[in-house]
Design a protein around this motif. Structure first.
Motif, short mmCIF file in Angstrom:
data_model
loop_
_atom_site.label_atom_id
_atom_site.label_comp_id
_atom_site.label_asym_id
_atom_site.label_seq_id
_atom_site.Cartn_x
_atom_site.Cartn_y
_atom_site.Cartn_z
N LEU A 113 -5.73 1.00 -16.23
CA LEU A 113 -4.78 1.90 -16.88
C LEU A 113 -3.75 2.42 -15.88
CD1 LEU A 113 -7.18 3.94 -19.20
CD2 LEU A 113 -5.56 2.16 -19.89
N LEU A 114 -4.19 2.67 -14.64
CA LEU A 114 -3.27 3.17 -13.63
C LEU A 114 -2.22 2.11 -13.28
CD1 LEU A 114 -2.49 5.45 -11.72
CD2 LEU A 114 -4.12 4.53 -10.05
N ILE A 115 -2.66 0.86 -13.19
CA ILE A 115 -1.71 -0.23 -12.91
C ILE A 115 -0.70 -0.34 -14.04
CG2 ILE A 115 -1.50 -2.74 -12.73
CD1 ILE A 115 -4.15 -2.70 -11.16
N ALA A 116 -1.18 -0.23 -15.28
CA ALA A 116 -0.27 -0.29 -16.43
C ALA A 116 0.73 0.86 -16.39
CB ALA A 116 -1.07 -0.25 -17.73
N TRP B 297 0.83 -1.20 0.00
CA TRP B 297 0.00 0.00 0.00
C TRP B 297 0.87 1.25 0.00
CZ3 TRP B 297 -4.53 1.78 -1.22
CH2 TRP B 297 -4.94 3.03 -0.75
N ASP B 298 1.94 1.26 0.78
CA ASP B 298 2.82 2.41 0.81
C ASP B 298 3.45 2.67 -0.55
OD1 ASP B 298 2.31 2.93 3.46
OD2 ASP B 298 4.03 1.78 4.21
N ARG B 299 3.73 1.58 -1.28
CA ARG B 299 4.38 1.73 -2.58
C ARG B 299 3.37 2.11 -3.66
NH1 ARG B 299 8.00 -3.20 -4.51
NH2 ARG B 299 9.21 -2.40 -2.73
N TRP B 300 2.17 1.54 -3.60
CA TRP B 300 1.21 1.70 -4.70
C TRP B 300 0.05 2.64 -4.37
CZ3 TRP B 300 1.74 -0.26 -9.59
CH2 TRP B 300 2.78 -1.17 -9.78
N GLY C 113 3.27 0.19 -13.78
CA GLY C 113 4.21 -0.81 -14.28
C GLY C 113 5.29 -0.18 -15.14
N LEU C 114 4.89 0.77 -15.98
CA LEU C 114 5.88 1.47 -16.80
C LEU C 114 6.83 2.27 -15.93
CD1 LEU C 114 3.61 2.71 -19.73
CD2 LEU C 114 5.30 0.87 -19.80
N ARG C 115 6.30 2.86 -14.87
CA ARG C 115 7.17 3.64 -13.97
C ARG C 115 8.19 2.73 -13.29
NH1 ARG C 115 4.70 6.89 -8.94
NH2 ARG C 115 4.63 4.76 -8.11
N VAL C 116 7.74 1.55 -12.88
CA VAL C 116 8.66 0.59 -12.26
C VAL C 116 9.76 0.20 -13.24
CG1 VAL C 116 8.86 -1.78 -11.39
CG2 VAL C 116 6.99 -0.30 -10.61
N ALA C 117 9.37 -0.03 -14.50
CA ALA C 117 10.36 -0.39 -15.52
C ALA C 117 11.35 0.75 -15.73
CB ALA C 117 9.65 -0.74 -16.82
N TYR C 118 10.84 1.98 -15.72
CA TYR C 118 11.72 3.14 -15.88
C TYR C 118 12.74 3.23 -14.75
CZ TYR C 118 13.06 8.04 -15.27
OH TYR C 118 13.77 9.19 -15.05
N ARG C 119 12.28 3.04 -13.52
CA ARG C 119 13.19 3.13 -12.38
C ARG C 119 14.22 2.01 -12.41
NH1 ARG C 119 8.87 4.74 -7.55
NH2 ARG C 119 8.68 6.95 -8.14
N ALA C 120 13.79 0.82 -12.84
CA ALA C 120 14.74 -0.29 -12.95
C ALA C 120 15.81 0.02 -13.99
CB ALA C 120 13.99 -1.58 -13.31
N PHE C 121 15.38 0.65 -15.08
CA PHE C 121 16.33 1.03 -16.13
C PHE C 121 17.34 2.04 -15.59
CE2 PHE C 121 17.58 4.07 -19.42
CZ PHE C 121 18.15 3.23 -20.36
N VAL C 122 16.87 3.02 -14.82
CA VAL C 122 17.76 4.04 -14.26
C VAL C 122 18.77 3.39 -13.32
CG1 VAL C 122 17.88 6.05 -12.73
CG2 VAL C 122 16.12 5.92 -14.51
#
Length: 570
Positions: A146-149, A12-15, A152-161
């Motif tokens: 759509l918010l979950i999707a 919950w804190d994360r999402w 998910g893109l934000r998580v992928a972006y942070r992993a890339f960084v």
């Protein structure tokens, strides 16, 4: 159990959603329910509201980020005020999702009055109350998905960084910048390259297969006056779905004679499909050859119909002119695409214009080159929607139109039409954009309802050029300019069928009218992008038919309804 609780709290804190984002999402949902041009079915409105909520949520998150990183650090507050703010924020974070659900249900219930009023204005049945109350659940489900999707893109972006920082040992801001550049490049490539190519390739595959489908009632014509029939230079199977529908439709000479109570002629219908010849010019040449084969110069008139998308010709329009002329007419068209009109509008506008220009110029050249001893039929141009843009492409302006053909009937012209736009911009002062007057109506006329022309004896110099456009037709009024410029049609008193409560909001009105594009036929005949019931009046005006009054219209409307009983509109 404690471990499960800890996992849930961590999740919950994360999402947990942004409070600011949810507030703006709620406002966006409210805007999406406000009056627009046309009523919407509950499932379509649910989709519109769900997408609006996601956009609003994104705007809210951006505003919160701007506040926290730019504005808040420059403001000093007492510790007690900060503590109070933290407690209120904690409460808001817990309650905001539930408040949003209640708010959305309440907003939908209060918006029912608006939606009912829009339905009444366009003479469309009011949906049952229960249908309206499905809207919030569709909207919420889509918003969450759509918010979950997006998360998910934000998580992928942070992993890339993080991966870039570990691999190259660069700073955080440099890694983030690299991530933004890569994401932007991928997004741009998808928007301008991969996604459109995949979309249009898939659309071509789907609709090219549909183009070869058999229609239950479409059989090769028995009349030599129709393409695909006996002696035709065009094979019936090569005409495409819409071409086969066109040449196999319409009532024959015998039925026309019975309906009219007088001897009629067998109407000519000439058509060439995408598979009839490889290029626009060759297809136009085939149609001209069909005109020669059927001795079309002996007919009173020839109607040129630049088609829309798949090669569609409105059967109502073709049948109407055949009734009014007693069959003494030839109607011609060609196909230029497999794609339906709305996709062609996005991808094939230049192709539509090229095909329309080729068809009109070829038929005009045929008419002008007829030997002196042969009669010269009158030439008319008809078009709907994208077909009007295809037809306009053959002319440089209103003077060229009037010097070339004997009349024009264009219905539901897109806002991007070059000649239409020029005429509307130069309309007589004080006349509304929804029904403008140009040069006192002497050269060209615009009408929301051509029934107004019955019995009208005001000066109108032939040839008659008539645009029919509805105040509620999003195809006519959609333009990218809606993003930041208030259009004249929203600054004026509302035209026929438009809700007086619709007003201009930068960006938001653009999305409202864009949503209406997907629902352009959501009203009833005479509103939105539906013009079938106005075609008889339109033809009577464009051809300058004499003694056209209410009684004549009623007579032909009844005959037209009988003639159309077993015909598919397409």
């Amino acid at each position: 159990m404690n471990a499960v609780g800890e996992v849930l709290r961590t999740w919950w804190d994360r999402w947990r959603p942004s409070v600011t984002g949810l507030i703006v999402a709620a406002l966006a949902a409210w805007v999406s329910l406000m009056p627009s041009l046309l009523p919407r079915a509950w499932h379509y409105q649910g989709i519109v509201t769900g997408v609006s909520m996601l956009v609003g949520y994104g705007v809210g998150v951006a505003l919160r980020t701007l506040w926290r990183r730019v504005v808040a650090p420059r403001i000093s507050l007492h510790p007690d005020v900060i503590a109070l703010g933290d407690r209120l924020l904690a409460f808001a974070r817990l309650s905001a999702p539930y408040v949003l659900v209640v708010y959305l249900i309440t907003a939908t219930a209060t918006a029912i009055r608006w939606q009912d009023q829009v339905s009444d204005l366009v003479e469309s049945p009011r949906p049952p109350w229960a249908d309206y109350m499905r809207i919030p659940w569709v909207a919420l489900g889509l918003f969450v998905a759509l918010l979950i999707a997006a998360r998910g893109l934000r998580v992928a972006y942070r992993a890339f960084v993080r991966a870039v920082r570990r691999r190259f040992g660069i700073g955080e801001y440099t890694a983030r910048l690299a991530g933004v550049v890569v994401a932007a490049a991928l997004l741009l490539g998808m928007v301008q390259g991969l996604v459109p190519r995949l979309f249009f390739d898939a659309a071509n595959q789907i609709f090219s297969a549909q183009n070869n489908e058999d229609l239950p009632d479409a059989r090769p014509p028995r009349e030599p006056e129709k393409s695909g029939g006996p002696g035709s230079l065009v094979d019936f199977e090569d005409l495409g779905l819409q071409g086969r529908r066109f040449v196999s439709g319409g009532v024959d000479r015998e039925t026309l004679s019975d309906l009219l109570g007088e001897e009629a002629k067998e109407p000519i219908r000439a058509y060439a499909g995408l598979e009839s010849a490889p290029t626009d010019d060759e297809r136009s040449d085939l149609v001209v050859a069909e005109l020669d084969r059927t001795r079309a110069w002996e007919r009173e008139s020839v109607v040129i119909v630049p088609t829309t998308g798949t090669g569609w010709i409105n059967s109502h329009a073709a049948q109407a002119i055949e009734l009014l002329s007693g069959g003494d007419v030839a109607t011609v068209g060609t196909q230029y695409s497999f794609l339906p009109s709305w996709i062609s509008f996005l991808a094939d506008r230049e192709k539509a214009e090229a095909a329309g220009r080729s068809l009109v110029e070829s038929v005009v050249e045929w008419r002008d080159s007829l030997p002196p001893g042969l009669p010269r039929p009158e030439l008319y141009v008809y078009g709907e929607s994208l077909g009007t843009q295809a037809g306009e492409a053959a002319f440089s302006g209103i003077r060229d139109i009037r010097a070339t053909v004997d009349g024009v009937l264009w219905m539901g012209p897109p806002n991007s039409n070059r000649i239409w736009h020029s005429l509307v911009e130069r309309r007589d002062p004080g006349t509304p954009v929804t029904e403008p007057v140009y040069a006192d109506g002497l050269l060209v006329r615009f009408s929301e309802d051509p029934a107004e022309s019955r019995g009208d004896d005001s000066p109108w110099i032939p040839p008659h050029v008539l645009y029919v456009q509805h105040a509620t037709d999003p195809v006519v009024w959609w333009t990218p300019d809606l993003l930041f410029d208030r259009p004249a049609w929203l600054a004026e008193p509302p035209g026929k069928g438009r809700h007086p409560g619709m007003f201009y909001m930068p960006v938001l009105t653009f999305f409202q009218v864009t949503a209406d594009l997907g629902n352009a036929v959501g009203g009833s005949q005479g509103y939105g992008h539906l013009y079938d019931h106005q075609i008889l009046d339109g033809w009577a005006a464009a051809t300058g038919r004499e003694e056209w009054d209410d009684d004549e219209f009623q007579r032909f409307a009844e005959l037209h309804a009988v003639a159309m009983l077993n015909q598919d509109r397409g």
